[in-house]
Write an enzyme that holds these catalytic residues in place. Sequence first.
Site, short mmCIF file in Angstrom:
data_model
loop_
_atom_site.label_atom_id
_atom_site.label_comp_id
_atom_site.label_asym_id
_atom_site.label_seq_id
_atom_site.Cartn_x
_atom_site.Cartn_y
_atom_site.Cartn_z
N ASP A 133 0.83 -1.20 0.00
CA ASP A 133 0.00 0.00 0.00
C ASP A 133 0.87 1.26 0.00
OD1 ASP A 133 -3.02 -1.12 0.96
OD2 ASP A 133 -1.32 -2.35 1.52
N ASP A 160 -1.76 -2.85 -4.00
CA ASP A 160 -2.01 -1.41 -3.85
C ASP A 160 -0.71 -0.64 -4.03
OD1 ASP A 160 -4.61 -2.07 -3.44
OD2 ASP A 160 -4.75 -1.29 -1.40
N TYR A 182 -2.28 3.29 -6.03
CA TYR A 182 -3.64 3.83 -6.10
C TYR A 182 -3.82 4.65 -7.37
CZ TYR A 182 -3.72 2.56 -1.12
OH TYR A 182 -3.66 1.88 0.07
N HIS A 193 -12.18 -4.65 8.00
CA HIS A 193 -11.74 -5.59 6.96
C HIS A 193 -11.92 -7.05 7.36
CE1 HIS A 193 -10.08 -2.36 4.56
NE2 HIS A 193 -9.40 -1.91 5.60
N HIS A 218 -3.00 -4.49 2.78
CA HIS A 218 -4.38 -4.04 2.72
C HIS A 218 -4.87 -3.32 3.98
CE1 HIS A 218 -8.46 -3.87 1.25
NE2 HIS A 218 -8.92 -4.68 2.18
N VAL A 219 -4.59 -3.85 5.15
CA VAL A 219 -5.21 -3.35 6.37
C VAL A 219 -4.52 -2.10 6.92
CG1 VAL A 219 -5.87 -3.97 8.74
CG2 VAL A 219 -6.06 -5.65 6.91
#
Length: 379
Positions: free
Chosen positions: A173, A206, A209, A331, A358-359
């Site tokens: 991310d 990710d 973005y 999530h 993700h988290v």
Amino acid sequence: SASRPVLVAVSTTFGMQRWSRFLTVSRQRSAPSATHTRLACLALLCAAAAAQYEPLQVHLSAGPKADELLFTWHTQARTDTSSVAYGSTSSASKVVVSGGDQKSFFLPASGKLGNYTSAFIHELLVSRLEPDADYFYRVGDASLDVWSEDKYFHTAPWEASPERPYRAYVVSDVHVLASSRTVMAKLAAAALAADTRADLVINQGDLCYGSGNQTIWDAYASTIEPVASAVPWMVMAGDHEKDSSSYPYINFNARYPNAASNASGGYLNFWYSWSVEGVAHFFALSTESSYGNTSAQYAWLVRDLATFNRTETPWLVGIMHRPWYNSNQKHLNEVVYMKILMEPLFQQYGVDFVIAGHVHLPTNRENNEGVGRSRVIGG
């Protein structure tokens, strides 16, 4: 196991040389003549033409074999060929490998984003690299004699040990925010230092973005280039890789060719595997794709895990974007059916680590139920 080689997984939160011959226009005290003006214009045209072939966004990724690396870069114009020149020192004569492939892609307008035609994306696989060795290299076009500046990489060991562990750095991310640049600077400081040198960087989804925004995709590539041009940088699919509903994942797959996926029978950057002999077998899964027991991804995973040989690759490492386990209420249970279907396979083959993202919250969970053990590292 004490008998296995040492694998270290480190998680982080969160040019070109111009033409060899060029025109020099002498300064004159008097007003420039028509000849001088023409020469100056010709020099500008030569510089502009040279810039079209300048290698940008240089990126390394793992090849199908331990002695292989895939080199990727962009140029604004198509070149005669794609070339990599490499050697053990920066001043030594370099081996030149040419061939490979170069492609461009088109993305139609979507929302506020207009039509886009990409730069030419070059990919060239280099083989027979020595283990745990220094290399200096340039990418470009040997026929035009147009090259990037000298760059450097150090190959991974084929057998890790406490004295020389195999180090895999993990980042997820990333985005292209100011904080992203701070994280990348810290990653570069560790990954490129001799005593903490990275052998691999895993970016488990990710990436930036981008959502079809080419400026963001270009910014991401520039942000990671100091590390990605020196260390194999592997990418996986996340929920923010999609460009649009009509043309999903164009940038994600076109900008990051994957030789390991082709060799392992995988599907682009969604699911694939590669091995580092004497160290580990890595396999990537897509939480953004179909994963039911009749899906292509599930069938591939069954085949891939059946090839795993712990004698040849002592560690078995899984990678995905959305974690099966996490403590974040937002999530929870996003891919619970994927866990139900695939976790028995992980237990059967004794997967050692599962790396997820993700988290945006680090999690380390050990699951000792059943056969084998699975550790989940999220961030």
